[in-house]
Design a protein around this motif. Structure first.
Motif, PDB file in Angstrom:
ATOM      1  N   ILE A   3       0.856  -1.189   0.000  1.00 27.78           N
ATOM      2  CA  ILE A   3       0.000   0.000   0.000  1.00 27.78           C
ATOM      3  C   ILE A   3       0.890   1.236   0.000  1.00 27.78           C
ATOM      4  N   LEU A   4       0.590   2.178  -0.880  1.00 30.70           N
ATOM      5  CA  LEU A   4       1.296   3.456  -0.935  1.00 30.70           C
ATOM      6  C   LEU A   4       0.487   4.492  -0.163  1.00 30.70           C
ATOM      7  N   VAL A   5       1.133   5.145   0.789  1.00 30.57           N
ATOM      8  CA  VAL A   5       0.532   6.248   1.544  1.00 30.57           C
ATOM      9  C   VAL A   5       1.298   7.516   1.201  1.00 30.57           C
ATOM     10  N   ILE A   6       0.568   8.581   0.891  1.00 32.50           N
ATOM     11  CA  ILE A   6       1.201   9.826   0.440  1.00 32.50           C
ATOM     12  C   ILE A   6       0.738  10.991   1.304  1.00 32.50           C
ATOM     13  N   GLY A   7       1.689  11.824   1.724  1.00 30.12           N
ATOM     14  CA  GLY A   7       1.293  13.032   2.439  1.00 30.12           C
ATOM     15  C   GLY A   7       2.308  13.463   3.471  1.00 30.12           C
ATOM     16  N   GLU A   8       1.841  14.295   4.389  1.00 27.90           N
ATOM     17  CA  GLU A   8       2.749  14.945   5.319  1.00 27.90           C
ATOM     18  C   GLU A   8       3.248  14.004   6.417  1.00 27.90           C
ATOM     19  N   GLY A  22       1.634  13.455  11.899  1.00 27.93           N
ATOM     20  CA  GLY A  22       1.171  13.734  10.549  1.00 27.93           C
ATOM     21  C   GLY A  22       0.218  12.622  10.158  1.00 27.93           C
ATOM     22  N   SER A  23      -0.965  12.973   9.695  1.00 24.12           N
ATOM     23  CA  SER A  23      -1.992  11.959   9.454  1.00 24.12           C
ATOM     24  C   SER A  23      -1.531  10.840   8.518  1.00 24.12           C
ATOM     25  N   PRO A  24      -1.014  11.133   7.312  1.00 22.29           N
ATOM     26  CA  PRO A  24      -0.556  10.026   6.455  1.00 22.29           C
ATOM     27  C   PRO A  24       0.568   9.215   7.092  1.00 22.29           C
ATOM     28  N   PHE A  25       1.487   9.897   7.782  1.00 21.01           N
ATOM     29  CA  PHE A  25       2.559   9.199   8.497  1.00 21.01           C
ATOM     30  C   PHE A  25       1.967   8.211   9.499  1.00 21.01           C
ATOM     31  N   ASN A  26       0.992   8.662  10.281  1.00 22.30           N
ATOM     32  CA  ASN A  26       0.367   7.795  11.285  1.00 22.30           C
ATOM     33  C   ASN A  26      -0.341   6.610  10.631  1.00 22.30           C
ATOM     34  N   VAL A  27      -0.993   6.849   9.504  1.00 27.36           N
ATOM     35  CA  VAL A  27      -1.676   5.763   8.805  1.00 27.36           C
ATOM     36  C   VAL A  27      -0.666   4.729   8.320  1.00 27.36           C
ATOM     37  N   ALA A  28       0.456   5.195   7.779  1.00 33.39           N
ATOM     38  CA  ALA A  28       1.491   4.268   7.312  1.00 33.39           C
ATOM     39  C   ALA A  28       2.032   3.424   8.464  1.00 33.39           C
ATOM     40  N   LEU A  40       5.562   4.796   2.648  1.00 36.32           N
ATOM     41  CA  LEU A  40       5.151   6.182   2.854  1.00 36.32           C
ATOM     42  C   LEU A  40       5.971   7.091   1.955  1.00 36.32           C
ATOM     43  N   ALA A  41       5.287   7.847   1.084  1.00 30.21           N
ATOM     44  CA  ALA A  41       5.941   8.854   0.254  1.00 30.21           C
ATOM     45  C   ALA A  41       5.754  10.201   0.930  1.00 30.21           C
ATOM     46  N   ALA A  42       6.856  10.796   1.399  1.00 28.44           N
ATOM     47  CA  ALA A  42       6.761  12.020   2.191  1.00 28.44           C
ATOM     48  C   ALA A  42       8.052  12.811   2.078  1.00 28.44           C
ATOM     49  N   GLN A  43       7.968  14.073   2.501  1.00 34.03           N
ATOM     50  CA  GLN A  43       9.146  14.928   2.605  1.00 34.03           C
ATOM     51  C   GLN A  43       9.557  15.005   4.071  1.00 34.03           C
ATOM     52  N   ILE A  44      10.809  14.707   4.336  1.00 32.54           N
ATOM     53  CA  ILE A  44      11.340  14.761   5.694  1.00 32.54           C
ATOM     54  C   ILE A  44      12.681  15.465   5.641  1.00 32.54           C
ATOM     55  N   LEU A  57       9.395   5.099  11.756  1.00 29.69           N
ATOM     56  CA  LEU A  57       8.921   4.312  10.613  1.00 29.69           C
ATOM     57  C   LEU A  57       9.621   2.960  10.552  1.00 29.69           C
ATOM     58  N   ALA A  58      10.938   2.977  10.693  1.00 27.85           N
ATOM     59  CA  ALA A  58      11.706   1.738  10.599  1.00 27.85           C
ATOM     60  C   ALA A  58      11.321   0.769  11.715  1.00 27.85           C
ATOM     61  N   GLU A  59      11.143   1.280  12.927  1.00 32.87           N
ATOM     62  CA  GLU A  59      10.776   0.423  14.051  1.00 32.87           C
ATOM     63  C   GLU A  59       9.399  -0.198  13.857  1.00 32.87           C
ATOM     64  N   SER A  60       8.525   0.485  13.114  1.00 31.49           N
ATOM     65  CA  SER A  60       7.178  -0.023  12.867  1.00 31.49           C
ATOM     66  C   SER A  60       7.113  -0.901  11.630  1.00 31.49           C
ATOM     67  N   GLY A  61       8.194  -0.945  10.852  1.00 27.76           N
ATOM     68  CA  GLY A  61       8.258  -1.830   9.691  1.00 27.76           C
ATOM     69  C   GLY A  61       7.825  -1.198   8.389  1.00 27.76           C
ATOM     70  N   ALA A  62       7.563   0.104   8.381  1.00 32.42           N
ATOM     71  CA  ALA A  62       7.168   0.787   7.148  1.00 32.42           C
ATOM     72  C   ALA A  62       8.407   1.249   6.382  1.00 32.42           C
ATOM     73  N   THR A  63       8.252   1.388   5.059  1.00 32.78           N
ATOM     74  CA  THR A  63       9.330   1.844   4.190  1.00 32.78           C
ATOM     75  C   THR A  63       9.097   3.296   3.824  1.00 32.78           C
ATOM     76  N   LEU A  64      10.151   4.094   3.800  1.00 33.71           N
ATOM     77  CA  LEU A  64      10.061   5.498   3.420  1.00 33.71           C
ATOM     78  C   LEU A  64      10.524   5.701   1.988  1.00 33.71           C
ATOM     79  N   ALA A  65       9.682   6.319   1.166  1.00 26.48           N
ATOM     80  CA  ALA A  65      10.075   6.817  -0.148  1.00 26.48           C
ATOM     81  C   ALA A  65      10.247   8.323   0.011  1.00 26.48           C
ATOM     82  N   LEU A  66      11.472   8.755   0.196  1.00 27.15           N
ATOM     83  CA  LEU A  66      11.750  10.155   0.490  1.00 27.15           C
ATOM     84  C   LEU A  66      11.575  10.988  -0.776  1.00 27.15           C
ATOM     85  N   LEU A  67      10.708  11.991  -0.698  1.00 28.07           N
ATOM     86  CA  LEU A  67      10.397  12.836  -1.849  1.00 28.07           C
ATOM     87  C   LEU A  67      11.315  14.051  -1.879  1.00 28.07           C
TER      88      LEU A  67
END
Length: 289
Positions: A3-8, A22-28, A40-44, A57-67
């Motif tokens: 699943i791709l999650v996009i946002g702040e 951040g809502s999308p971050f929390n959902v991811a 998660l596609a986000a700017q950090i 994110l890493a501790e929760s097992g999600a992958t970051l696609a850094l924008l």
């Protein structure tokens, strides 16, 4: 299935301390903890707050696609907690991604909140979900209205009308509904939107949630918990709703009966309640549900 999650992605400052948010971050994070493969596609930013977010994110097992562009300063929101545990926010946010991931390599796309609303990034999000919908991907949407960022309800209604044609799964709070559709009761609104073949959930705070699909309506009361705060509760509901849908191969709303809708509501409300019982946006793991 991914699943791709996009946002702040941002840091919530609560009582002077930074918490991932951040809502999308929390959902991811919530999706990954419920054992759904998530990107998660986000700017950090390349700063201490950014390190907090990437570690969480890493501790929760999600992958970051850094924008790109990488931010000089990670976005933040200062939260004020009311006596009932509810939170209000003041935002310091940048959302200007230059490009989005290719939706073709995912099975579903989730958008919402400020990432779907703030320019210039919102234009790229809109383009991506139009493409994803044309490919037959399940698109989900949580408007997560933030009047502290834009106080004009007409702005949020315009964003909603831009996104809703492409969204198969929709979740909003009763507070969102009151801004977007002030003349409609939550159950009536859920039923109307679901009549377009969508799966629609409206959360009701301590009263639980109503979920509609096609002509059917289900719901669930909220479990009784000692509320620490409500930060991330709606995002935990959204993550649980999406994980339930993933387990059932992304059903359209009109494919579900009232028993299934009630099961979905109970599962998602339980996830939100657990989050309310502990500080900050800390969604549950599957074992807790």
């Amino acid at each position: 299935m991914t699943i791709l999650v996009i946002g702040e992605a941002l840091v919530d400052i609560v009582d002077g301390y930074p918490h991932p948010g951040g809502s999308p971050f929390n959902v991811a994070v919530g999706l990954s903890r419920l054992e759904c493969e998530t990107v998660l596609a986000a700017q950090i930013g390349n700063d201490s707050y950014g390190t907090i977010l990437q570690r969480h994110l890493a501790e929760s097992g999600a992958t970051l696609a850094l924008l790109d562009p990488v931010l000089e300063r990670t976005s933040s929101a200062t939260a004020t907690i009311g006596e009932d545990g509810s939170a209000s926010y003041e935002f310091d946010l940048t959302w200007n991604p230059e490009a989005m991931p290719d939706p073709a390599v995912f099975e579903a796309v989730h958008i919402g909140s400020l990432g779907a609303a703030l320019m210039p990034g919102a234009n790229r999000v809109a383009e991506l979900i139009a493409t994803a919908d044309a490919m037959g991907l399940a698109v989900s949407y949580d408007p997560n209205v933030r009047l502290a960022v834009e106080p004009d309800p007409a702005f949020w209604r315009e964003v909603f009308e831009t996104v809703i044609p492409y969204a198969r799964i929709v979740k909003m709070s009763d507070e969102d509904a009151a801004v977007l559709f002030p003349e409609e009761a939550p159950e009536d609104l859920a039923r109307r939107l679901a009549g377009e073949g969508k799966l629609v959930a409206i959360t009701l705070g301590g009263a639980g949630a109503v979920v509609a699909g096609g002509r059917e309506v289900g719901g669930a009361d909220a479990p009784s918990v000692a509320v620490v705060d409500t930060i991330g509760a709606g995002d935990s509901f959204m993550a649980a709703m999406l994980s339930w849908c993933a387990a059932y191969s992304w059903p359209a709303g009109d494919q579900l009966d009232d028993t299934e809708l009630t099961d979905l509501a109970e599962f998602s409300v339980a996830a939100a309640a657990i989050t309310c019982s502990r500080p900050g946006a800390d969604p549950p793991r599957l074992s807790e549900l």
